[in-house]
Design an enzyme around this catalytic site. Structure first.
Site, PDB file in Angstrom:
ATOM      1  N   ILE A  92      79.201 -36.057 -20.856  1.00 28.65           N
ATOM      2  CA  ILE A  92      78.249 -35.445 -21.794  1.00 28.65           C
ATOM      3  C   ILE A  92      77.224 -36.465 -22.265  1.00 28.65           C
ATOM      4  O   ILE A  92      77.531 -37.651 -22.423  1.00 28.65           O
ATOM      5  CB  ILE A  92      78.975 -34.808 -22.998  1.00 28.65           C
ATOM      6  CG1 ILE A  92      78.039 -33.835 -23.736  1.00 28.65           C
ATOM      7  CG2 ILE A  92      79.542 -35.860 -23.952  1.00 28.65           C
ATOM      8  CD1 ILE A  92      78.764 -32.824 -24.601  1.00 28.65           C
ATOM      9  N   THR A  93      76.002 -36.004 -22.460  1.00 28.42           N
ATOM     10  CA  THR A  93      74.989 -36.861 -23.050  1.00 28.42           C
ATOM     11  C   THR A  93      74.034 -36.020 -23.893  1.00 28.42           C
ATOM     12  O   THR A  93      74.067 -34.794 -23.870  1.00 28.42           O
ATOM     13  CB  THR A  93      74.223 -37.673 -21.986  1.00 28.42           C
ATOM     14  OG1 THR A  93      73.536 -38.751 -22.632  1.00 28.42           O
ATOM     15  CG2 THR A  93      73.211 -36.828 -21.226  1.00 28.42           C
ATOM     16  N   HIS A  95      69.886 -35.517 -25.072  1.00 28.51           N
ATOM     17  CA  HIS A  95      68.465 -35.787 -24.846  1.00 28.51           C
ATOM     18  C   HIS A  95      67.691 -35.276 -26.051  1.00 28.51           C
ATOM     19  O   HIS A  95      68.043 -34.234 -26.622  1.00 28.51           O
ATOM     20  CB  HIS A  95      67.943 -35.070 -23.604  1.00 28.51           C
ATOM     21  CG  HIS A  95      68.614 -35.478 -22.338  1.00 28.51           C
ATOM     22  ND1 HIS A  95      68.748 -36.791 -21.951  1.00 28.51           N
ATOM     23  CD2 HIS A  95      69.193 -34.737 -21.363  1.00 28.51           C
ATOM     24  CE1 HIS A  95      69.377 -36.842 -20.794  1.00 28.51           C
ATOM     25  NE2 HIS A  95      69.669 -35.609 -20.418  1.00 28.51           N
ATOM     26  N   MET A 161      72.865 -42.482 -17.332  1.00 31.89           N
ATOM     27  CA  MET A 161      72.449 -42.024 -16.005  1.00 31.89           C
ATOM     28  C   MET A 161      73.436 -41.014 -15.450  1.00 31.89           C
ATOM     29  O   MET A 161      74.637 -41.119 -15.684  1.00 31.89           O
ATOM     30  CB  MET A 161      72.360 -43.206 -15.032  1.00 31.89           C
ATOM     31  CG  MET A 161      71.239 -44.145 -15.342  1.00 31.89           C
ATOM     32  SD  MET A 161      71.089 -45.454 -14.125  1.00 31.89           S
ATOM     33  CE  MET A 161      69.775 -46.388 -14.934  1.00 31.89           C
ATOM     34  N   CYS A 191      79.089 -39.815 -22.777  1.00 30.83           N
ATOM     35  CA  CYS A 191      79.586 -40.096 -21.424  1.00 30.83           C
ATOM     36  C   CYS A 191      81.109 -40.118 -21.372  1.00 30.83           C
ATOM     37  O   CYS A 191      81.704 -40.658 -20.437  1.00 30.83           O
ATOM     38  CB  CYS A 191      79.008 -41.413 -20.887  1.00 30.83           C
ATOM     39  SG  CYS A 191      77.208 -41.450 -20.945  1.00 30.83           S
TER      40      CYS A 191
END
Length: 232
Positions: A92-93, A95, A161, A191
């Site tokens: 998971i991230t 933005h 990334m 992450c």
């Protein structure tokens, strides 16, 4: 081999429509490669680098654990954040505004056919960019992305990334925290990695705001050199 990469800065754009646009470009390249093979042609395939800034959104990779999102649907709504389960690698991230998100959609057969090398070069472009601001960053073993304070109790991630590749065509990419509100990372286990922090360029430099266009130009310079490409 076409080593030209078409740069498109999409500005502020929602995650869903950007993801759909990525998929279109990705599929066009894949389709042309299939046509080339089937009809024994050698038509050049395109490469793209998309820059974008998303409104608040959390994305979960295909192997990610939903438990790493610490908000329910109502809480997401209250924060004005969207959530998508997507087809990239990684967990998971987040933005959001103040973050430079880059989506290289490349036919790696124009450059080299090595996904490991591809990821390492993306990381290297970030490491070199951060070095221009006097920051020493690096890789953390087994954890894709770019970190500060590697090997110390104060390790903190500055660039996440996650990519997808099929037939040597890439999509998704990197997210560099520049002027981002780090509070949004408190709502996830970034992450899927516990016990390590997240940081941003402006925090590390002790300034209110870093010029994001300047950062992008440095990233472009390093990607051009590392991939021996022409970004136009």
């Amino acid at each position: 081999m076409n080593k030209k990469i078409q740069l498109q800065d999409l500005g502020n754009r929602d995650y869903k429509s950007t993801w759909e646009y990525q998929e279109e470009l990705f599929q066009d390249i894949v389709d042309l490669k299939i046509k080339n093979r089937r009809e024994e042609l050698d038509l050049p395939t395109s490469n793209y680098l998309l820059f974008v800034e998303h409104p608040h959104v959390y994305t979960l990779g295909k192997s990610g654990d939903l438990e790493n999102l610490l908000l329910n649907e109502k809480q997401l709504e209250a924060k004005g954040a969207a959530f998508y389960k997507i087809n990239r690698g990684g967990d998971i991230t987040y933005h959001g505004p103040g973050q430079i998100v880059g989506y290289p959609i490349l036919d790696l057969e124009n450059f080299f056919t090595d996904i490991h090398k591809y990821l390492r070069l993306l990381e290297e472009s970030m490491i070199l960019t951060l070095a221009e601001y006097g920051l020493e960053s690096g890789r953390s073993e087994g954890e894709t992305g770019v970190w500060l304070g590697v090997g110390t109790p104060f390790a903190r991630k500055i660039c996440a990334m996650g990519v997808r590749a099929s037939r040597w065509v890439t999509m998704h990419g990197f997210a560099l925290n520049v002027n981002v509100d780090l509070g949004y990372f408190d709502n996830i286990i970034p992450c899927g990695i516990r016990g390590k922090g997240v940081t941003s360029l402006n925090v590390e430099l002790g300034v209110e705001k870093v010029d994001e266009d300047e950062v992008k130009s440095k990233i472009i310079k390093h990607l051009t050199h590392l991939f021996e490409a022409e970004i136009v």
